[in-house]
Scaffold this active site. Structure first.
Site, mmCIF file in Angstrom:
data_model
loop_
_atom_site.group_PDB
_atom_site.id
_atom_site.type_symbol
_atom_site.label_atom_id
_atom_site.label_comp_id
_atom_site.label_asym_id
_atom_site.label_seq_id
_atom_site.Cartn_x
_atom_site.Cartn_y
_atom_site.Cartn_z
ATOM 1 N N ASN A 1 0.836 -1.190 0.000
ATOM 2 C CA ASN A 1 0.000 0.000 0.000
ATOM 3 C C ASN A 1 0.878 1.249 0.000
ATOM 4 O OD1 ASN A 1 -2.670 1.556 0.743
ATOM 5 N ND2 ASN A 1 -1.130 2.253 2.202
ATOM 6 N N GLU A 2 0.865 1.980 -1.106
ATOM 7 C CA GLU A 2 1.439 3.331 -1.231
ATOM 8 C C GLU A 2 2.952 3.415 -1.036
ATOM 9 O OE1 GLU A 2 -0.746 6.148 1.132
ATOM 10 O OE2 GLU A 2 -2.563 5.937 -0.058
ATOM 11 N N ASP A 3 3.673 2.311 -1.170
ATOM 12 C CA ASP A 3 5.121 2.392 -1.002
ATOM 13 C C ASP A 3 5.797 3.115 -2.163
ATOM 14 O OD1 ASP A 3 4.681 1.096 1.321
ATOM 15 O OD2 ASP A 3 5.834 -0.698 0.840
ATOM 16 N N HIS B 1 -5.173 6.252 -5.823
ATOM 17 C CA HIS B 1 -5.703 6.690 -4.534
ATOM 18 C C HIS B 1 -5.955 8.185 -4.670
ATOM 19 C CE1 HIS B 1 -3.774 3.187 -2.016
ATOM 20 N NE2 HIS B 1 -4.515 2.757 -3.030
#
Length: 878
Positions: free
Chosen positions: A444-446, A519
């Site tokens: 997630n969002e790295d 996102h």
């Protein structure tokens, strides 16, 4: 020699559940052991049991229990040796399904295991380590926070970057939200968080694996099943049972020469007339059980051990194909394009060992009841409990499964990579047979970290080994290690490097709406755009977006001891909201759209109506962008988030106690199988004076321009694979008088199959019912309602209000609430009503909530969990 001739039971498994004790400190600590809960458990729960700490969820108690996470804790149990222990041919093992996190395990004083990964299970052979009578098992848990800081110093070659929390979580394989997040407290749990089993066997089977290939017509399947055999297993019988009918649809016996080493036994068979597994509302959830039974005596009909797994047959495709927009991103299941509407899922408690199968079932049932089709298991939590996936299988909810990495630049040294590989293989093997799991994502969002800190990422460099030498070595995990594991263990499940991820060049910060998932956090975070802009801020698949709101007051007041603190902005309530800048952002969004009330009930109501409005703008418009085959502009939307891990105000659409906010019902209405939508063209009222909506000489907004000649889009979305014909009725109501100013009928609308059908585009009302020129200056502001009728039956309804609501007057609405029975209420109004909300509490469930009312309509609502006359309500009234 077989087990019966040895006089031994071939396989036993006993859970070491009860009579655990624990203490503060390590083995040499002089602290007294005190009783722990039955396993699984966590240290905070055990301290609460013994009244050693206050409830971390109440008041500011989170701060007073922070010390727990910095301490060492020891768990202890005494148990007897198994009956057959020590007999020739008998193997005894201890199986640790999950230890959180830095754990050293001692048996009768000798170390038998050292574990540093919460997500890994261990089998330890203790055949020569037990005593004939009483045995002592001790587990020492060191502080994950302190160990994390030590690892950061030890690996100074790596640039540790983490968002949300302190750097110590970066090198630790533990649920990342334990360090706190912008919706959750810092509660560094530890302990035996999964069962511990004492197993004995002469022979056993393990790792039941199933793969299948569906025929092109999806009517039959070629199935391959296998197990690993240890010891003198004489044979394995594989049976496939149709769950609904109970019928055995396939059975195969495989001889297995009895050997002591591990040996794989495999067979294949064909399943005809397959009962497919479908997402909810698209078809039934056909489920099968595959059972493997061991045979330890040749020719015997009795079985020594049984392994079972539930599976469903479905064809899954993640469609990423070039089109006129860019590259598509949507799911096709059983050759049917599926629009996804659902939520992101975080752990449902800060202490996950409190979650029972019934609680998991209730959560997934709630999502299903809310017309949601997917839950995304977020990468900062846990690989969820089996009960979660069992419920999603049975209720037809798709699962997007992240690997457990979130918002950080993770290391990739050898020890870390080895641990991650074991973690990933074990959890993929555990989850892969669930038909609900349709995609794995690397993190997630790295990749947002990569962009924000300009880490090294060369899309032209395709050598995984070279990635390990950059300051973003975790690319090796997401683009080499994890996809390789998926290819080995679950090759027919799509893999996505990250959420979000486009083409490797654009992720969260540089959103590219033409490719991959996004996102969308420029509403609330980022540039803090007006939520009315969400329709133009979408992408090919929106896997996160959201808006905050308070839960119902009943869900908060039991956690605030001083009733004088129950006001918006009190220290007690601000402390509970972990979102950065929430004091400005939440009030800002409310004040931008509504006349602000600062009593707790009034402010709570406005935040909820505002959240529901924002969610509606998104779900309705992005579902409209589903379009038609060949032009799927948006393949799905997942709100951040479905649930909370503690009682708080957050982006959740359902609070910690499973009490829905109005936004939950907004999603439910927007995601009906057939739905009508109406939306005003957004004309900003918060723009700079240089923009045309403002009067340049005064700097004030021109209200005549804002509401005059309002343009509307009207559409119908239909998820069915068959089209239909319906009538769409558009009504315009005076907000001041309730009078119908104009009615427009579109009869015989051909509603396309599995598509969005445009009914009206850029529609402007030219004249009112009397034929006079339609002028908002004389008629005043109005609300538009669209209704869809099929065969004379009302199928769906939607409304579009003039924004901002705060400029409107809602005096004397003429609302009437009639109690029809103990479970039914009828609501009506003489003038348009915005945001009618029943106050909900735990266990109370109305059939609908947070709705608008138009004159001449009667809204019937049923309720369970209380008598209808006990309900209270609010609506926008000033």
């Amino acid at each position: 020699m077989n087990a019966n001739k040895l006089g031994l039971v071939p396989f036993t498994s006993t859970s070491l559940t009860s009579n655990w004790m624990f203490k503060q400190g390590g083995l040499t600590s002089d602290k007294e052991y005190i009783p722990a809960n039955d396993l699984p458990t966590e240290v905070h729960r055990d301290l609460l049991k013994n009244e050693k700490i206050p409830d971390p969820f109440k008041d500011l108690n989170e701060l007073s229990v922070r010390w727990v996470g910095d301490e060492t804790w020891t768990y202890r149990i005494e148990f007897a040796a198994p009956a057959d222990y020590g007999k020739a041919g008998m193997v005894t093992c201890l199986k640790f399904e999950g230890l959180d996190t830095f754990a050293s395990v001692y048996l009768n004083g000798g170390k038998i295991l050292k574990s540093d990964n919460m997500f890994v299970e261990h089998d330890v052979n203790v055949s020569n380590k037990l005593q004939a009578t009483v045995n002592c098992l001790e587990i020492v848990f060191e502080s994950a926070r302190k160990k994390g800081l030590e690892l950061v110093k030890e690996h100074d070659e790596h640039r540790f970057i983490v968002h949300q929390t302190e750097v110590s979580r970066g090198p630790v394989r533990k649920a990342q939200y334990h360090w706190g997040w912008d919706w959750g407290p810092i509660l560094m749990a530890c302990g035996p968080w999964k069962p511990i089993l004492l197993q004995t066997f002469v022979c056993k089977i393990s790792d039941l694996a199933v793969s299948y290939e569906l025929a092109e017509d999806l009517e039959s399947a070629e199935v391959v099943a296998s197990v690993k055999c240890t010891g003198p297993v004489r044979g394995v019988t594989f049976t496939v049972i149709h769950n609904k009918s109970g019928k055995e649809v396939a059975i195969k016996h495989v001889d297995a020469a009895g050997v002591k080493e591990v040996k794989a036994v495999e067979t294949s068979f064909q399943i005809k007339d397959v009962d497919l597994w479908w997402p909810r509302t698209y078809g039934e959830q056909g489920l099968y059980t595959i059972r493997a039974d061991t045979q330890v005596v040749k020719g015997a009909s009795t079985h020594a051990q049984t392994l079972c797994k539930t599976l469903g047959f479905r064809k899954i495709e993640l469609v990423q194909e070039p089109d006129s927009i860019g590259t598509s991103f949507f799911f096709r299941i059983n050759n049917t394009d599926i629009f996804i509407g659902g939520s992101c899922w975080i752990p449902a408690d800060s202490f996950v060992t409190r979650l029972t199968p019934d609680v998991y079932r209730s959560w997934v049932q709630l999502a299903a009841d809310g017309n949601q089709t997917m839950l995304r298991v977020w990468g900062g939590g846990i690989y969820e409990a089996d009960e979660f996936y069992k419920a999603t299988d049975e209720l037809g909810i798709l699962v997007w499964q992240d690997f457990m990495f979130a918002c950080a630049n993770y290391p990739a040294n050898k020890a870390y990579l080895d641990s991650v590989e074991v973690e990933a293989r074990q959890n993929v093997r555990r989850i892969r047979h669930h038909p609900s799991v349709v995609i794995w994502a690397g993190n997630n969002e790295d990749y947002q970290i990569v962009e924000r800190y300009s880490l090294q990422y060369d899309t032209e460099d395709l050598d995984p080994e070279s990635w390990l030498k950059t300051n973003f070595p975790a690319r090796y995990i997401y683009e080499h290690l994890l996809p390789s594991i998926i290819k080995d263990e679950s090759p027919r499940t799509p893999y996505h490097p990250s959420s979000p991820f486009g083409n490797g060049k654009s992720t969260t910060l540089k959103v590219d709406p033409t490719i991959g998932d996004i996102h969308q956090w420029n509403v609330w975070h980022g540039t803090m755009e007006a939520y009315q802009r969400l329709p133009e801020l979408g992408g090919r698949f929106v896997s996160e977006f959201g808006m905050e709101a308070y839960p119902h007051v009943s869900s908060l007041d039991q956690y605030v001891s001083r009733k004088e603190d129950m006001y918006p902005g009190s220290m007690a309530l601000d402390f509970r909201n972990k979102a950065i800048g929430h004091e400005r952002r939440l009030v800002g969004y409310v004040a931008e759209n509504f006349r602000v009330r600062y009593d707790i009930e009034g402010f709570t109501h406005l935040t909820q109506v505002m959240q529901a409005d924002a969610i509606s703008w998104a779900y309705r418009s992005w579902r409209k962008q589903w379009g038609a085959p060949g032009r799927r502009k948006c393949g799905g939307v997942l709100v951040w988030q479905l649930n909370d891990c503690w009682p708080t105000m957050s982006w959740a659409v359902v609070d910690y106690h499973l009490v829905p906010k109005p936004a939950f019902y907004a999603i439910k209405r927007a995601m009906q199988p057939v739905a009508v939508g109406v939306q005003r063209k957004y004309k900003p009222w918060t723009m700079r004076p240089a923009d045309k909506l403002w009067q340049r000489d005064t700097g004030h907004v021109d209200m005549h321009t804002l509401w005059r000649d309002a343009e509307f889009d009207v559409w119908v979305v239909n998820q069915a694979t068959d089209g239909m014909c319906g009538d769409v009725v558009l009504k315009c109501y005076s907000i001041k008088t309730g009078k119908v100013l104009k009615t427009v009928r579109k009869e015989g609308v051909e509603v396309k199959a599995n598509a969005a059908t445009e009914v009206l585009q850029d529609h402007v009302f030219i004249e009112d019912e009397s034929g006079e020129s339609f002028n908002s200056t004389t008629l005043g502001p109005f609300v538009v309602e669209a209704s869809l009728y099929v065969d004379g039956q009302l199928i769906g309804i939607d409304t579009a209000w003039p924004d901002p609501i705060k400029y409107l007057s809602f005096e004397d609405r003429g609302v009437e609430v009639q109690v029809l029975s103990d479970s039914d209420i009828l609501v009506s109004a003489k003038k348009p009503v915005k945001g009618f909300v029943f106050t909900e509490k735990k266990g109370v469930k109305p059939s609908d909530n947070g709705f608008d009312l138009m004159p001449g309509q009667e809204k019937r609502v049923s309720v369970t969990g209380c008598v209808a006359s006990e309900l209270t309500w609010m609506y926008v009234s000033i």
